[in-house]
Design a protein around this motif. Structure first.
Motif, PDB file in Angstrom:
ATOM      1  N   ALA A  28       0.864 -32.099  34.047  1.00  0.00           N
ATOM      2  CA  ALA A  28       0.852 -33.529  34.801  1.00  0.00           C
ATOM      3  C   ALA A  28       1.803 -34.229  34.535  1.00  0.00           C
ATOM      4  CB  ALA A  28      -0.678 -34.083  34.313  1.00  0.00           C
ATOM      5  N   PHE A  29       2.418 -34.403  33.316  1.00  0.00           N
ATOM      6  CA  PHE A  29       3.762 -34.863  32.965  1.00  0.00           C
ATOM      7  C   PHE A  29       4.968 -34.704  33.823  1.00  0.00           C
ATOM      8  CE2 PHE A  29       7.252 -35.880  29.627  1.00  0.00           C
ATOM      9  CZ  PHE A  29       7.352 -37.156  29.972  1.00  0.00           C
ATOM     10  N   ARG A  30       5.090 -33.293  33.816  1.00  0.00           N
ATOM     11  CA  ARG A  30       6.184 -32.707  34.549  1.00  0.00           C
ATOM     12  C   ARG A  30       5.966 -32.822  35.986  1.00  0.00           C
ATOM     13  NH1 ARG A  30       5.519 -28.107  30.576  1.00  0.00           N
ATOM     14  NH2 ARG A  30       7.430 -28.348  29.429  1.00  0.00           N
ATOM     15  N   THR A  31       4.854 -33.028  36.625  1.00  0.00           N
ATOM     16  CA  THR A  31       4.666 -33.371  38.062  1.00  0.00           C
ATOM     17  C   THR A  31       5.219 -34.817  38.210  1.00  0.00           C
ATOM     18  OG1 THR A  31       2.616 -31.885  38.489  1.00  0.00           O
ATOM     19  CG2 THR A  31       3.042 -33.725  39.846  1.00  0.00           C
ATOM     20  N   VAL A  32       4.719 -35.716  37.160  1.00  0.00           N
ATOM     21  CA  VAL A  32       5.294 -37.055  37.608  1.00  0.00           C
ATOM     22  C   VAL A  32       6.787 -37.396  37.423  1.00  0.00           C
ATOM     23  CG1 VAL A  32       5.037 -39.364  36.368  1.00  0.00           C
ATOM     24  CG2 VAL A  32       2.948 -37.996  36.446  1.00  0.00           C
ATOM     25  N   LEU A  33       7.118 -36.578  36.464  1.00  0.00           N
ATOM     26  CA  LEU A  33       8.901 -36.343  36.328  1.00  0.00           C
ATOM     27  C   LEU A  33       9.571 -35.904  37.409  1.00  0.00           C
ATOM     28  CD1 LEU A  33       9.336 -35.242  32.535  1.00  0.00           C
ATOM     29  CD2 LEU A  33       9.563 -37.555  33.367  1.00  0.00           C
ATOM     30  N   ARG A  34       9.195 -34.878  38.101  1.00  0.00           N
ATOM     31  CA  ARG A  34       9.480 -34.521  39.454  1.00  0.00           C
ATOM     32  C   ARG A  34       9.654 -35.385  40.483  1.00  0.00           C
ATOM     33  NH1 ARG A  34       7.358 -29.400  37.420  1.00  0.00           N
ATOM     34  NH2 ARG A  34       5.388 -29.945  38.640  1.00  0.00           N
ATOM     35  N   GLY A  35       8.447 -36.126  40.621  1.00  0.00           N
ATOM     36  CA  GLY A  35       8.552 -37.258  41.413  1.00  0.00           C
ATOM     37  C   GLY A  35       9.452 -38.298  41.266  1.00  0.00           C
ATOM     38  N   ALA A  38      12.745 -37.077  42.228  1.00  0.00           N
ATOM     39  CA  ALA A  38      12.999 -37.114  43.720  1.00  0.00           C
ATOM     40  C   ALA A  38      13.083 -38.493  44.194  1.00  0.00           C
ATOM     41  CB  ALA A  38      11.772 -36.296  44.247  1.00  0.00           C
ATOM     42  N   GLY A  39      13.175 -39.486  43.246  1.00  0.00           N
ATOM     43  CA  GLY A  39      13.356 -41.031  44.029  1.00  0.00           C
ATOM     44  C   GLY A  39      11.944 -41.765  43.980  1.00  0.00           C
ATOM     45  N   ALA A  40      10.924 -41.269  43.601  1.00  0.00           N
ATOM     46  CA  ALA A  40       9.568 -42.103  43.493  1.00  0.00           C
ATOM     47  C   ALA A  40       9.830 -43.218  42.670  1.00  0.00           C
ATOM     48  CB  ALA A  40       8.312 -41.319  43.201  1.00  0.00           C
ATOM     49  N   PRO A  41       9.193 -44.485  43.117  1.00  0.00           N
ATOM     50  CA  PRO A  41       9.227 -45.501  42.213  1.00  0.00           C
ATOM     51  C   PRO A  41       8.393 -45.413  40.978  1.00  0.00           C
ATOM     52  CG  PRO A  41       8.029 -46.208  44.080  1.00  0.00           C
ATOM     53  CD  PRO A  41       8.769 -44.742  44.232  1.00  0.00           C
ATOM     54  N   TYR A  42       8.841 -45.808  39.683  1.00  0.00           N
ATOM     55  CA  TYR A  42       8.085 -45.733  38.573  1.00  0.00           C
ATOM     56  C   TYR A  42       6.982 -46.568  38.544  1.00  0.00           C
ATOM     57  CZ  TYR A  42       6.479 -46.461  33.817  1.00  0.00           C
ATOM     58  OH  TYR A  42       5.930 -46.388  32.502  1.00  0.00           O
ATOM     59  N   ASP A  43       5.816 -46.179  38.183  1.00  0.00           N
ATOM     60  CA  ASP A  43       4.416 -46.866  38.254  1.00  0.00           C
ATOM     61  C   ASP A  43       3.486 -46.172  37.136  1.00  0.00           C
ATOM     62  OD1 ASP A  43       1.982 -47.723  38.512  1.00  0.00           O
ATOM     63  OD2 ASP A  43       1.933 -47.406  40.548  1.00  0.00           O
ATOM     64  N   PRO A  44       3.358 -46.738  36.035  1.00  0.00           N
ATOM     65  CA  PRO A  44       2.384 -46.067  35.150  1.00  0.00           C
ATOM     66  C   PRO A  44       1.003 -45.301  35.412  1.00  0.00           C
ATOM     67  CG  PRO A  44       2.913 -48.297  34.281  1.00  0.00           C
ATOM     68  CD  PRO A  44       3.657 -48.083  35.850  1.00  0.00           C
ATOM     69  N   GLU A  45       0.484 -45.922  36.727  1.00  0.00           N
ATOM     70  CA  GLU A  45      -0.654 -45.658  37.048  1.00  0.00           C
ATOM     71  C   GLU A  45      -0.472 -44.157  37.499  1.00  0.00           C
ATOM     72  OE1 GLU A  45      -4.074 -46.264  37.236  1.00  0.00           O
ATOM     73  OE2 GLU A  45      -3.254 -47.829  35.910  1.00  0.00           O
ATOM     74  N   ASP A  46       0.556 -43.518  37.958  1.00  0.00           N
ATOM     75  CA  ASP A  46       1.185 -42.506  38.426  1.00  0.00           C
ATOM     76  C   ASP A  46       0.628 -41.193  37.215  1.00  0.00           C
ATOM     77  OD1 ASP A  46       1.511 -43.309  40.841  1.00  0.00           O
ATOM     78  OD2 ASP A  46       3.742 -43.098  40.802  1.00  0.00           O
TER      79      ASP A  46
END
Length: 83
Positions: A28-35, A38-46
């Motif tokens: 799950a952590f790696r999925t968030v890091l990949r996002g 790729a340029g996704a904005p940081y959001d702790p909720e993700d």
């Protein structure tokens, strides 16, 4: 660039270790890091959503992990006053 207090840096390092210590959390952590990469904005909720837990449960589990991994007496360690 603001400097982090050492305790903040250490806490962050422990949190990353906690996330990577369990295969499901690590995925799950790696999925968030990949996002993020790729340029996704940081959001702790993700991260919370990817882990599929509420903040209270995440906090309790992390604290328990730290206590078990780093604060529990180690086998063979000398107790205070011995030696």
């Amino acid at each position: 660039m603001p400097r982090c207090r050492p305790t903040t840096t250490e806490q962050s390092a422990f949190f990353v270790r906690y996330l990577l210590a369990d295969p499901e959390r690590a995925a799950a952590f790696r999925t968030v890091l990949r996002g993020l990469a790729a340029g996704a904005p940081y959001d702790p909720e993700d991260l919370r959503a990817a882990l599929d837990v509420d903040w209270g449960a995440l906090d309790r589990d992390f604290e328990l992990w730290v206590r078990r991994a780093y604060l529990a007496p180690r086998r063979g360690a000398l107790s205070p006053g011995s030696g």
